[in-house]
Every structure is written in structure tokens, then in C-alpha cells.
Design a protein around this motif. Structure first.
Motif, PDB file in Angstrom:
ATOM      1  N   ARG A  57       0.804  -1.226   0.000  1.00 45.59           N
ATOM      2  CA  ARG A  57       0.000   0.000   0.000  1.00 45.59           C
ATOM      3  C   ARG A  57       0.838   1.278   0.000  1.00 45.59           C
ATOM      4  O   ARG A  57       0.296   2.372   0.013  1.00 45.59           O
ATOM      5  CB  ARG A  57      -0.900   0.021   1.243  1.00 45.59           C
ATOM      6  N   ARG A  58       2.166   1.131   0.049  1.00 46.53           N
ATOM      7  CA  ARG A  58       3.097   2.271   0.130  1.00 46.53           C
ATOM      8  C   ARG A  58       2.825   3.103   1.381  1.00 46.53           C
ATOM      9  O   ARG A  58       2.951   4.335   1.388  1.00 46.53           O
ATOM     10  CB  ARG A  58       3.007   3.131  -1.122  1.00 46.53           C
ATOM     11  N   ALA A  59       2.439   2.427   2.455  1.00 49.58           N
ATOM     12  CA  ALA A  59       2.091   3.110   3.698  1.00 49.58           C
ATOM     13  C   ALA A  59       3.318   3.659   4.416  1.00 49.58           C
ATOM     14  O   ALA A  59       3.224   4.672   5.104  1.00 49.58           O
ATOM     15  CB  ALA A  59       1.335   2.157   4.619  1.00 49.58           C
ATOM     16  N   PHE A  60       4.470   2.997   4.263  1.00 47.09           N
ATOM     17  CA  PHE A  60       5.681   3.498   4.908  1.00 47.09           C
ATOM     18  C   PHE A  60       6.055   4.865   4.354  1.00 47.09           C
ATOM     19  O   PHE A  60       6.402   5.777   5.090  1.00 47.09           O
ATOM     20  CB  PHE A  60       6.848   2.525   4.741  1.00 47.09           C
ATOM     21  N   ALA A  61       5.972   5.029   3.037  1.00 45.08           N
ATOM     22  CA  ALA A  61       6.316   6.313   2.409  1.00 45.08           C
ATOM     23  C   ALA A  61       5.389   7.421   2.898  1.00 45.08           C
ATOM     24  O   ALA A  61       5.834   8.529   3.188  1.00 45.08           O
ATOM     25  CB  ALA A  61       6.256   6.189   0.889  1.00 45.08           C
ATOM     26  N   ARG A  62       4.101   7.131   3.006  1.00 45.95           N
ATOM     27  CA  ARG A  62       3.152   8.130   3.501  1.00 45.95           C
ATOM     28  C   ARG A  62       3.415   8.476   4.956  1.00 45.95           C
ATOM     29  O   ARG A  62       3.432   9.641   5.342  1.00 45.95           O
ATOM     30  CB  ARG A  62       1.716   7.630   3.347  1.00 45.95           C
ATOM     31  N   ALA A  63       3.612   7.457   5.781  1.00 45.25           N
ATOM     32  CA  ALA A  63       3.808   7.693   7.206  1.00 45.25           C
ATOM     33  C   ALA A  63       5.111   8.431   7.483  1.00 45.25           C
ATOM     34  O   ALA A  63       5.186   9.254   8.399  1.00 45.25           O
ATOM     35  CB  ALA A  63       3.793   6.366   7.962  1.00 45.25           C
ATOM     36  N   LEU A  64       6.136   8.144   6.690  1.00 51.12           N
ATOM     37  CA  LEU A  64       7.436   8.778   6.895  1.00 51.12           C
ATOM     38  C   LEU A  64       7.583  10.077   6.102  1.00 51.12           C
ATOM     39  O   LEU A  64       8.624  10.720   6.150  1.00 51.12           O
ATOM     40  CB  LEU A  64       8.552   7.795   6.513  1.00 51.12           C
ATOM     41  N   ARG A  65       6.538  10.412   5.357  1.00 47.80           N
ATOM     42  CA  ARG A  65       6.475  11.660   4.584  1.00 47.80           C
ATOM     43  C   ARG A  65       7.629  11.815   3.595  1.00 47.80           C
ATOM     44  O   ARG A  65       8.323  12.828   3.563  1.00 47.80           O
ATOM     45  CB  ARG A  65       6.414  12.864   5.516  1.00 47.80           C
ATOM     46  N   VAL A  66       7.805  10.792   2.761  1.00 51.55           N
ATOM     47  CA  VAL A  66       8.773  10.859   1.672  1.00 51.55           C
ATOM     48  C   VAL A  66       8.027  10.627   0.368  1.00 51.55           C
ATOM     49  O   VAL A  66       6.975   9.987   0.340  1.00 51.55           O
ATOM     50  CB  VAL A  66       9.916   9.826   1.833  1.00 51.55           C
ATOM     51  N   SER A  67       8.566  11.142  -0.721  1.00 51.83           N
ATOM     52  CA  SER A  67       7.854  11.069  -1.991  1.00 51.83           C
ATOM     53  C   SER A  67       8.222   9.842  -2.817  1.00 51.83           C
ATOM     54  O   SER A  67       7.543   9.533  -3.788  1.00 51.83           O
ATOM     55  CB  SER A  67       8.120  12.329  -2.813  1.00 51.83           C
ATOM     56  N   THR A  68       9.281   9.134  -2.458  1.00 53.20           N
ATOM     57  CA  THR A  68       9.685   7.959  -3.226  1.00 53.20           C
ATOM     58  C   THR A  68       9.182   6.686  -2.566  1.00 53.20           C
ATOM     59  O   THR A  68       8.961   6.640  -1.362  1.00 53.20           O
ATOM     60  CB  THR A  68      11.220   7.874  -3.336  1.00 53.20           C
ATOM     61  N   ALA A  69       9.015   5.644  -3.366  1.00 52.76           N
ATOM     62  CA  ALA A  69       8.613   4.340  -2.825  1.00 52.76           C
ATOM     63  C   ALA A  69       9.785   3.755  -2.047  1.00 52.76           C
ATOM     64  O   ALA A  69      10.937   3.865  -2.464  1.00 52.76           O
ATOM     65  CB  ALA A  69       8.213   3.402  -3.957  1.00 52.76           C
ATOM     66  N   LEU A  70       9.496   3.165  -0.916  1.00 52.42           N
ATOM     67  CA  LEU A  70      10.542   2.625  -0.058  1.00 52.42           C
ATOM     68  C   LEU A  70      10.472   1.113  -0.006  1.00 52.42           C
ATOM     69  O   LEU A  70       9.398   0.534  -0.078  1.00 52.42           O
ATOM     70  CB  LEU A  70      10.398   3.185   1.363  1.00 52.42           C
ATOM     71  N   GLU A  71      11.619   0.479   0.138  1.00 52.84           N
ATOM     72  CA  GLU A  71      11.704  -0.967   0.268  1.00 52.84           C
ATOM     73  C   GLU A  71      12.722  -1.290   1.340  1.00 52.84           C
ATOM     74  O   GLU A  71      13.559  -0.466   1.683  1.00 52.84           O
ATOM     75  CB  GLU A  71      12.169  -1.590  -1.058  1.00 52.84           C
TER      76      GLU A  71
END
Length: 96
Positions: A57-71
């Protein structure tokens, strides 16, 4: 009263002690097992299902307020991730 956080995977509220904090270090996600690393953190249940859901869901990127997808780092495949999460659960529950 114990602090309550929301899991970014399943969106359920739980006590801070039962969740695992995730932060960004050098552009990738890392577990903050002691919850003391500086910076913004996201909270997730120490269960593979919640981590997979949050990544999908790309929830980490939203919660951490970054614009790139994180893995998680490439070296940390799902088998290693599950092993680490199981170890974290044992540590929280007090078993060795």
C-alpha cells in the motif's frame, strides 16, 4: 496509561510495546528495535502480513512523509525478514 500507536499495515491501534518502529536510514527502511533512532518513524506489527500490506500500500512512504517508494534492503529478503520478525516477537514476549 501506555502510549498507543497505529500499525501502518493493518491500521489497527495497539500499544507501543507491541509494535515495531521503522525508520529511514540511507534511503532504505530499517527496524528501530529500541525505538530510539532519530527522525520520523512508522509503526507496524511484527508480523509478515502487516509488513507486506504496508509495503504493497506504500504506507511506509506516507507515514514517513517521503515522496519515493521505499523498500527494505535487497539483502533482506522475505525469509530473512520473517526470521527477524519472529525473533522480535520472542524478545517482546520474554522468551529466549
Amino acid at each position: 496509561m501506555e502510549p498507543v500507536r497505529t500499525c501502518v499495515g493493518c491500521r489497527a491501534r495497539a500499544s507501543r510495546a507491541s509494535l515495531l518502529r521503522v525508520v529511514i536510514r540511507n534511503g532504505s527502511l530499517v527496524f528501530d528495535e529500541n525505538a530510539v533512532m532519530p527522525g520520523r518513524g512508522a509503526w507496524v506489527h511484527p508480523a509478515p502480513e502487516c509488513v507486506e500490506t504496508a509495503l504493497r500500500r506504500r504506507a511506509f512512504a506516507r507515514a514517513l512523509r517521503v515522496s519515493t517508494a521505499l523498500e527494505f534492503p535487497e539483502a533482506e529478503n522475505m525469509q530473512t525478514l520473517e526470521k527477524r520478525l519472529n525473533g522480535y516477537g520472542n524478545k517482546v514476549n520474554g522468551s529466549k
